[in-house]
Design a protein around this motif. Structure first.
Motif, short mmCIF file in Angstrom:
data_model
loop_
_atom_site.label_atom_id
_atom_site.label_comp_id
_atom_site.label_asym_id
_atom_site.label_seq_id
_atom_site.Cartn_x
_atom_site.Cartn_y
_atom_site.Cartn_z
N LEU A 282 1.00 -1.14 0.08
CA LEU A 282 -0.11 0.08 0.05
C LEU A 282 0.95 1.22 0.03
O LEU A 282 0.63 2.23 -0.81
CB LEU A 282 -0.80 -0.14 1.22
CG LEU A 282 -1.82 1.18 1.28
CD1 LEU A 282 -2.87 1.23 0.30
CD2 LEU A 282 -2.41 1.03 2.90
N THR B 169 -0.72 -1.50 -4.34
CA THR B 169 -2.21 -1.67 -4.06
C THR B 169 -3.11 -0.57 -5.07
O THR B 169 -3.94 -1.42 -5.81
CB THR B 169 -2.66 -1.49 -2.61
OG1 THR B 169 -1.69 -2.18 -1.91
CG2 THR B 169 -3.96 -1.86 -2.44
N ARG B 170 -2.61 0.49 -5.23
CA ARG B 170 -3.43 1.54 -6.02
C ARG B 170 -3.33 1.08 -7.57
O ARG B 170 -4.18 1.19 -8.45
CB ARG B 170 -2.72 2.78 -5.88
CG ARG B 170 -3.36 3.81 -6.80
CD ARG B 170 -4.77 4.03 -6.21
NE ARG B 170 -5.90 3.84 -7.33
CZ ARG B 170 -7.11 4.14 -6.94
NH1 ARG B 170 -7.72 4.59 -5.87
NH2 ARG B 170 -8.06 3.76 -8.26
N LYS B 171 -2.05 0.64 -7.61
CA LYS B 171 -1.54 0.10 -9.20
C LYS B 171 -2.24 -1.00 -9.45
O LYS B 171 -2.78 -0.95 -10.82
CB LYS B 171 -0.07 -0.15 -9.32
CG LYS B 171 0.47 -0.40 -10.82
CD LYS B 171 1.93 -0.66 -10.70
CE LYS B 171 2.16 -1.22 -12.24
NZ LYS B 171 3.68 -1.52 -12.02
N THR C 83 -9.49 6.63 -1.49
CA THR C 83 -8.95 7.82 -2.01
C THR C 83 -9.89 8.21 -3.27
O THR C 83 -9.62 9.59 -3.64
CB THR C 83 -7.67 7.46 -2.57
OG1 THR C 83 -7.60 6.66 -3.45
CG2 THR C 83 -6.72 7.18 -1.39
N ASP C 84 -10.85 7.43 -3.62
CA ASP C 84 -11.85 7.74 -4.79
C ASP C 84 -13.06 8.20 -4.18
O ASP C 84 -13.78 8.86 -5.18
CB ASP C 84 -12.27 6.50 -5.45
CG ASP C 84 -10.91 6.00 -6.33
OD1 ASP C 84 -10.01 6.70 -6.48
OD2 ASP C 84 -11.06 4.79 -6.66
N GLY D 161 2.54 1.93 -3.25
CA GLY D 161 1.72 2.46 -4.55
C GLY D 161 1.11 1.18 -5.18
O GLY D 161 0.56 1.11 -6.34
N LEU E 93 -5.63 -1.54 -8.77
CA LEU E 93 -6.93 -0.99 -9.12
C LEU E 93 -6.77 -0.12 -10.41
O LEU E 93 -7.53 -0.14 -11.64
CB LEU E 93 -7.37 0.01 -8.12
CG LEU E 93 -7.57 -0.68 -6.81
CD1 LEU E 93 -7.95 0.30 -5.72
CD2 LEU E 93 -8.69 -1.48 -6.63
N ASP E 94 -5.46 0.58 -10.70
CA ASP E 94 -5.52 1.36 -11.75
C ASP E 94 -5.33 0.36 -13.07
O ASP E 94 -5.50 0.93 -14.32
CB ASP E 94 -4.28 2.19 -11.64
CG ASP E 94 -4.46 3.54 -10.70
OD1 ASP E 94 -5.64 3.77 -10.35
OD2 ASP E 94 -3.39 4.00 -10.28
N ASP F 27 -12.37 2.62 -10.81
CA ASP F 27 -12.86 4.02 -10.24
C ASP F 27 -13.97 3.73 -9.48
O ASP F 27 -15.11 3.52 -9.49
CB ASP F 27 -12.96 5.10 -11.07
CG ASP F 27 -13.17 6.33 -10.69
OD1 ASP F 27 -13.01 6.40 -9.58
OD2 ASP F 27 -13.41 7.34 -11.52
N ALA G 153 -6.69 2.13 0.00
CA ALA G 153 -6.54 2.72 -1.35
C ALA G 153 -8.08 2.93 -2.01
O ALA G 153 -8.08 4.02 -2.79
CB ALA G 153 -5.75 1.53 -2.22
#
Length: 227
Positions: free
Chosen positions: A16, A21-23, A53-54, A19, A25-26, A31, A50
């Motif tokens: 996390l 974990t966010r990657k 943040t949306d 980055g 999702l991306d 979203d 993560a």
């Protein structure tokens, strides 16, 4: 808390922080903005952090392991932005989720499929709580996953392959932690009215998928999911 729990939590929050974990999702183009979100198998809550943040409308995490939930409840508030919605965590697991039909816009279920009793039943249940047009994001282990552990854990890879063979032959997961063919998972999703849209592999080992990630969209009608 066992050493396994401690190691898992440290690794989850390390990913996390860096980055990763966010990657995840991306990469799937996830979203959660303004959405009602459920994370199944949330563990210590790193994915929920993560997702927060949306600015989702609702954020719920469920897991079967109370140790993870206790840690998650204490850690998440220290990890999210003060203005972000605080996720709700409670104990629940597949194949039965305590939510009404068509409750969520987004359902995530990462690295849980290897452990569910039946792939089709689990995917059908995840789809049930998803609104028409909603997004399901899942991941699991392919045939290449155990190869990375051959030197360190000689029996664990053999157990995973044996578990997968037994499930293929009998249709029952007498031993958990099975491996999946991601194309067959996509075919299952199609058969219950959830269309795979994005498929991603973290890596391949000797030509075999180690970990797969799938984003799928529930049909607006979705008659198959209720059969």
């Amino acid at each position: 808390m066992t050493k396994w729990h401690s190691d898992y939590i440290q690794n989850a929050y390390r990913e996390l922080k860096h980055g990763a974990t966010r990657k995840q999702l991306d990469t799937l183009n996830i979203d959660a903005t303004g959405k009602r979100v459920l994370d199944v198998g949330c563990g210590p809550g790193n994915l929920l952090v993560a997702l927060s943040t949306d600015a989702p409308e609702l954020l719920i995490g469920v897991d079967v392991d109370e140790t993870f939930l206790v840690f998650g409840r204490s850690q998440i508030q220290n990890s999210i932005d003060p203005s972000a919605i605080v996720p709700t965590l409670f104990r629940a697991s597949l194949p039965t989720l305590p939510f009404a039909d068509q409750t969520f816009d987004l359902v995530t279920c990462f690295l849980v499929m290897p452990h569910v009793p039946d792939d089709r039943v689990a995917l059908t249940e995840l789809t049930r709580v998803l609104k028409p047009g909603g997004t399901l994001a899942i991941s699991g282990h392919g045939l290449g996953f155990p190869l990375r552990y051959l030197k360190r854990f000689r029996l664990k890879p053999l157990q995973m392959y044996l578990a997968s063979l037994i499930y293929r032959w009998t249709g029952k997961k007498w031993i958990r932690n099975t491996l999946q063919n991601d194309q067959k998972i996509c075919d299952l999703l199609d058969s219950i009215g959830v269309a795979p849209e994005v498929r991603h592999y973290n890596q391949k080992i000797l030509g075999c998928v180690a970990t797969y990630w799938i984003k799928a969209i529930k049909s607006d009608t979705n008659p198959k999911a209720t059969q």
